[in-house]
Write a protein that holds these residues in place. Sequence first.
Motif, PDB file in Angstrom:
ATOM      1  N   VAL A 105       9.823   6.699   3.151  1.00  0.00           N
ATOM      2  CA  VAL A 105       8.882   6.815   2.033  1.00  0.00           C
ATOM      3  C   VAL A 105       7.841   7.885   2.331  1.00  0.00           C
ATOM      4  CG1 VAL A 105       7.018   5.613   0.821  1.00  0.00           C
ATOM      5  CG2 VAL A 105       9.220   4.492   1.160  1.00  0.00           C
ATOM      6  N   LYS A 106       7.545   8.680   1.316  1.00  0.00           N
ATOM      7  CA  LYS A 106       6.594   9.784   1.470  1.00  0.00           C
ATOM      8  C   LYS A 106       5.181   9.359   1.078  1.00  0.00           C
ATOM      9  CE  LYS A 106      10.129  12.443   2.469  1.00  0.00           C
ATOM     10  NZ  LYS A 106      11.232  11.481   2.262  1.00  0.00           N
ATOM     11  N   ALA A 107       4.205  10.103   1.576  1.00  0.00           N
ATOM     12  CA  ALA A 107       2.802   9.773   1.352  1.00  0.00           C
ATOM     13  C   ALA A 107       2.447   9.727  -0.132  1.00  0.00           C
ATOM     14  CB  ALA A 107       1.906  10.781   2.077  1.00  0.00           C
ATOM     15  N   SER A 108       3.070  10.571  -0.938  1.00  0.00           N
ATOM     16  CA  SER A 108       2.698  10.701  -2.353  1.00  0.00           C
ATOM     17  C   SER A 108       2.744   9.369  -3.089  1.00  0.00           C
ATOM     18  CB  SER A 108       3.622  11.714  -3.032  1.00  0.00           C
ATOM     19  OG  SER A 108       4.985  11.349  -2.851  1.00  0.00           O
ATOM     20  N   GLY A 109       3.926   8.790  -3.206  1.00  0.00           N
ATOM     21  CA  GLY A 109       4.050   7.532  -3.923  1.00  0.00           C
ATOM     22  C   GLY A 109       3.419   6.374  -3.193  1.00  0.00           C
ATOM     23  N   TYR A 110       3.429   6.439  -1.872  1.00  0.00           N
ATOM     24  CA  TYR A 110       2.830   5.376  -1.061  1.00  0.00           C
ATOM     25  C   TYR A 110       1.350   5.223  -1.374  1.00  0.00           C
ATOM     26  CZ  TYR A 110       1.097   3.043   3.165  1.00  0.00           C
ATOM     27  OH  TYR A 110       0.465   2.191   4.046  1.00  0.00           O
ATOM     28  N   PHE A 111       0.608   6.308  -1.352  1.00  0.00           N
ATOM     29  CA  PHE A 111      -0.826   6.230  -1.627  1.00  0.00           C
ATOM     30  C   PHE A 111      -1.114   5.921  -3.090  1.00  0.00           C
ATOM     31  CE2 PHE A 111      -1.461   9.183   2.173  1.00  0.00           C
ATOM     32  CZ  PHE A 111      -1.841   8.147   2.998  1.00  0.00           C
ATOM     33  N   LEU A 112      -0.360   6.522  -3.995  1.00  0.00           N
ATOM     34  CA  LEU A 112      -0.597   6.262  -5.413  1.00  0.00           C
ATOM     35  C   LEU A 112      -0.377   4.789  -5.745  1.00  0.00           C
ATOM     36  CD1 LEU A 112       0.937   9.379  -7.183  1.00  0.00           C
ATOM     37  CD2 LEU A 112      -1.470   8.733  -7.107  1.00  0.00           C
ATOM     38  N   GLY A 113       0.584   4.155  -5.064  1.00  0.00           N
ATOM     39  CA  GLY A 113       0.804   2.729  -5.279  1.00  0.00           C
ATOM     40  C   GLY A 113      -0.231   1.845  -4.611  1.00  0.00           C
ATOM     41  N   GLY A 114      -0.993   2.404  -3.709  1.00  0.00           N
ATOM     42  CA  GLY A 114      -2.004   1.639  -2.980  1.00  0.00           C
ATOM     43  C   GLY A 114      -1.719   1.568  -1.506  1.00  0.00           C
ATOM     44  N   GLY A 115      -0.436   1.432  -1.134  1.00  0.00           N
ATOM     45  CA  GLY A 115      -0.072   1.534   0.276  1.00  0.00           C
ATOM     46  C   GLY A 115      -0.004   0.213   1.011  1.00  0.00           C
ATOM     47  N   MET A 116       1.113  -0.526   0.881  1.00  0.00           N
ATOM     48  CA  MET A 116       1.314  -1.747   1.661  1.00  0.00           C
ATOM     49  C   MET A 116       1.645  -1.343   3.091  1.00  0.00           C
ATOM     50  SD  MET A 116       0.705  -4.246  -0.351  1.00  0.00           S
ATOM     51  CE  MET A 116       1.309  -5.584   0.654  1.00  0.00           C
ATOM     52  N   ALA A 117       0.713  -1.601   4.027  1.00  0.00           N
ATOM     53  CA  ALA A 117       0.726  -0.951   5.332  1.00  0.00           C
ATOM     54  C   ALA A 117       1.137  -1.888   6.464  1.00  0.00           C
ATOM     55  CB  ALA A 117      -0.669  -0.391   5.627  1.00  0.00           C
ATOM     56  N   TRP A 118       1.519  -1.259   7.586  1.00  0.00           N
ATOM     57  CA  TRP A 118       1.568  -1.978   8.853  1.00  0.00           C
ATOM     58  C   TRP A 118       0.145  -2.428   9.218  1.00  0.00           C
ATOM     59  CZ3 TRP A 118       6.092  -3.373  10.718  1.00  0.00           C
ATOM     60  CH2 TRP A 118       7.221  -2.554  10.591  1.00  0.00           C
ATOM     61  N   ASN A 119       0.060  -3.528   9.968  1.00  0.00           N
ATOM     62  CA  ASN A 119      -1.234  -4.052  10.438  1.00  0.00           C
ATOM     63  C   ASN A 119      -2.216  -4.213   9.277  1.00  0.00           C
ATOM     64  OD1 ASN A 119      -3.028  -4.966  12.391  1.00  0.00           O
ATOM     65  ND2 ASN A 119      -3.655  -2.916  13.035  1.00  0.00           N
ATOM     66  N   PRO A 120      -1.788  -4.857   8.188  1.00  0.00           N
ATOM     67  CA  PRO A 120      -2.555  -4.793   6.935  1.00  0.00           C
ATOM     68  C   PRO A 120      -3.882  -5.529   6.963  1.00  0.00           C
ATOM     69  CG  PRO A 120      -0.762  -6.373   6.725  1.00  0.00           C
ATOM     70  CD  PRO A 120      -0.563  -5.677   8.041  1.00  0.00           C
ATOM     71  N   THR A 121      -3.972  -6.627   7.691  1.00  0.00           N
ATOM     72  CA  THR A 121      -5.210  -7.402   7.643  1.00  0.00           C
ATOM     73  C   THR A 121      -6.325  -6.735   8.433  1.00  0.00           C
ATOM     74  OG1 THR A 121      -3.748  -9.327   7.622  1.00  0.00           O
ATOM     75  CG2 THR A 121      -6.087  -9.769   7.706  1.00  0.00           C
ATOM     76  N   VAL A 122      -5.961  -5.871   9.381  1.00  0.00           N
ATOM     77  CA  VAL A 122      -6.957  -5.132  10.163  1.00  0.00           C
ATOM     78  C   VAL A 122      -7.234  -3.776   9.528  1.00  0.00           C
ATOM     79  CG1 VAL A 122      -7.466  -4.080  12.393  1.00  0.00           C
ATOM     80  CG2 VAL A 122      -6.346  -6.316  12.293  1.00  0.00           C
ATOM     81  N   TRP A 123      -6.181  -3.017   9.247  1.00  0.00           N
ATOM     82  CA  TRP A 123      -6.361  -1.662   8.723  1.00  0.00           C
ATOM     83  C   TRP A 123      -6.516  -1.625   7.212  1.00  0.00           C
ATOM     84  CZ3 TRP A 123      -1.870   0.818  12.007  1.00  0.00           C
ATOM     85  CH2 TRP A 123      -2.364   1.161  13.272  1.00  0.00           C
ATOM     86  N   GLY A 124      -6.091  -2.673   6.518  1.00  0.00           N
ATOM     87  CA  GLY A 124      -6.119  -2.648   5.066  1.00  0.00           C
ATOM     88  C   GLY A 124      -4.940  -1.867   4.515  1.00  0.00           C
ATOM     89  N   SER A 125      -5.001  -1.546   3.241  1.00  0.00           N
ATOM     90  CA  SER A 125      -3.942  -0.752   2.627  1.00  0.00           C
ATOM     91  C   SER A 125      -4.063   0.703   3.066  1.00  0.00           C
ATOM     92  CB  SER A 125      -4.033  -0.832   1.103  1.00  0.00           C
ATOM     93  OG  SER A 125      -5.170  -0.108   0.654  1.00  0.00           O
ATOM     94  N   GLY A 126      -2.967   1.435   2.935  1.00  0.00           N
ATOM     95  CA  GLY A 126      -3.005   2.842   3.302  1.00  0.00           C
ATOM     96  C   GLY A 126      -4.028   3.629   2.516  1.00  0.00           C
ATOM     97  N   ALA A 127      -4.163   3.321   1.230  1.00  0.00           N
ATOM     98  CA  ALA A 127      -5.081   4.072   0.373  1.00  0.00           C
ATOM     99  C   ALA A 127      -6.539   3.877   0.766  1.00  0.00           C
ATOM    100  CB  ALA A 127      -4.875   3.685  -1.091  1.00  0.00           C
TER     101      ALA A 127
END
Length: 468
Positions: free
Chosen positions: A138-160
């Motif tokens: 997955v590329k950064a473009s759609g990932y960030f526009l969608g909000g970004g369901m990330a690794w380590n989400p509870t610490v780092w939050g979403s990618g966006a």
Amino acid sequence: MNFMNLSALKSTCKGRVAQQGDADFLELIHGDLWNKLIPDRAPEIVVRATDEQDIIAAVNFARENKLKVVVRGGGHNWCQPTLRNGGVLIDIQDFTKVISVDVENRKAVIQPIISNRDVQKLLNPKGLAFPTGHCPQVKASGYFLGGGMAWNPTVWGSGAESVEAIELVTAQGELIKASATENADYFWAARGAGSGFFGIVTKYYLKLYPLPRAIHGSTYFYSLSDAPAVGKWLGEMAPKISPTVELSQFIVQAPPELQEKAAADKGWICMVTGAAFEDTAEAAKAALQTLEENPIPALSSIFAMPATFEELFDASGALWPEGTRARVEATFSNSSPGEMMEAVLAQLTEAPSPTTVFLFTIFCGPNVPAPQKDMALSMTAKVYGGPWTMWWEAKDDQVNSDWHNELITTLRPFNVGYYIGESNSVERPATAVQAYSPEKWQRLCDLRAKYDPEGVFFGYFDGLSKTS
């Protein structure tokens, strides 16, 4: 089709400009799509932009000819919203540069078409990391526009949440920068608006993090019949588990060594994974220790194995192989994962394709769900997931689609919302609305009317049927 200044657009753009009827047109509009279940929709013109000036020229051309614009980044969105009937498709797949990495200040600037895997490959040797998504391609473009369901989400939050600024081309063909203090409305919308965003992002300014020095993972396999009890226990324990643990429950086909034990369930098995993002092996093992205390006996288990992001991507990528035909419905829920597993267990054993993955990510720590952030991304809940229904052959489209639709209908009473980047807002438009809180949905509509009053950009709903 005769358009005003099409020849001028072709001579201005450094990238390929094609229209319906050209020999390479279908390859240009279909070639980089991830989901091979390709709908019967097509633009009138495609522009494969090579730089910002190509994008500006294409946007101005569309506005002058009263054509709508849709943007394609990596082509990974499962419901194919970058295929619309009519208008101009602006493809930015050549925007692949890393502009800069500032190790000391933990900052980076990238163009949109860099994959999750390649972001970590770039940063990890420098002792840095970023909350990328899980699917390696997955590329950064759609990932960030969608909000970004990330690794380590509870610490780092979403990618966006770790995007500090963007550069974008507006509906008026202007190249601007947006951040929390400059053109803030665009910045707010770009972090979560998905396919409804009214601009074309050409650069992302990122906040980076120290690379966790001890990433450890645990994996457990349980009989399918135990999935509801396992889910119930995980849901009850999640608030007590460290936020550094990313916890997921899957229904997948059993690995070869467990196929015999899963034979009675047509090969389906319950898998639980926990990944701890810590700085010492001792801290990672301590964070994962609770999963060892599950009273339900596992068929097999691996505890706290060291891992790298590269290995995490390998494992994740194996679950979502390239080249499949797919339907996806990623939802948010505050219900017990055990209760939801119980509701769909009988249907899961009837899944037509062994490639299908059913998943719940169960967010850990005491502060779940997290409070709303000042960005378009709205949904937050205790549990995230649903079916990723995947198969290989066109002859199997109907049986898999029917099964998928029955399953998501069963789950719908548990849902509190949807993830715009991984759900079917094309065939079920209400999904787009329900990906946002009512207040944020209204703000998105208001901002679109303010900044794109001529409707240059396709919205969530137009161009998806022959009459729209």
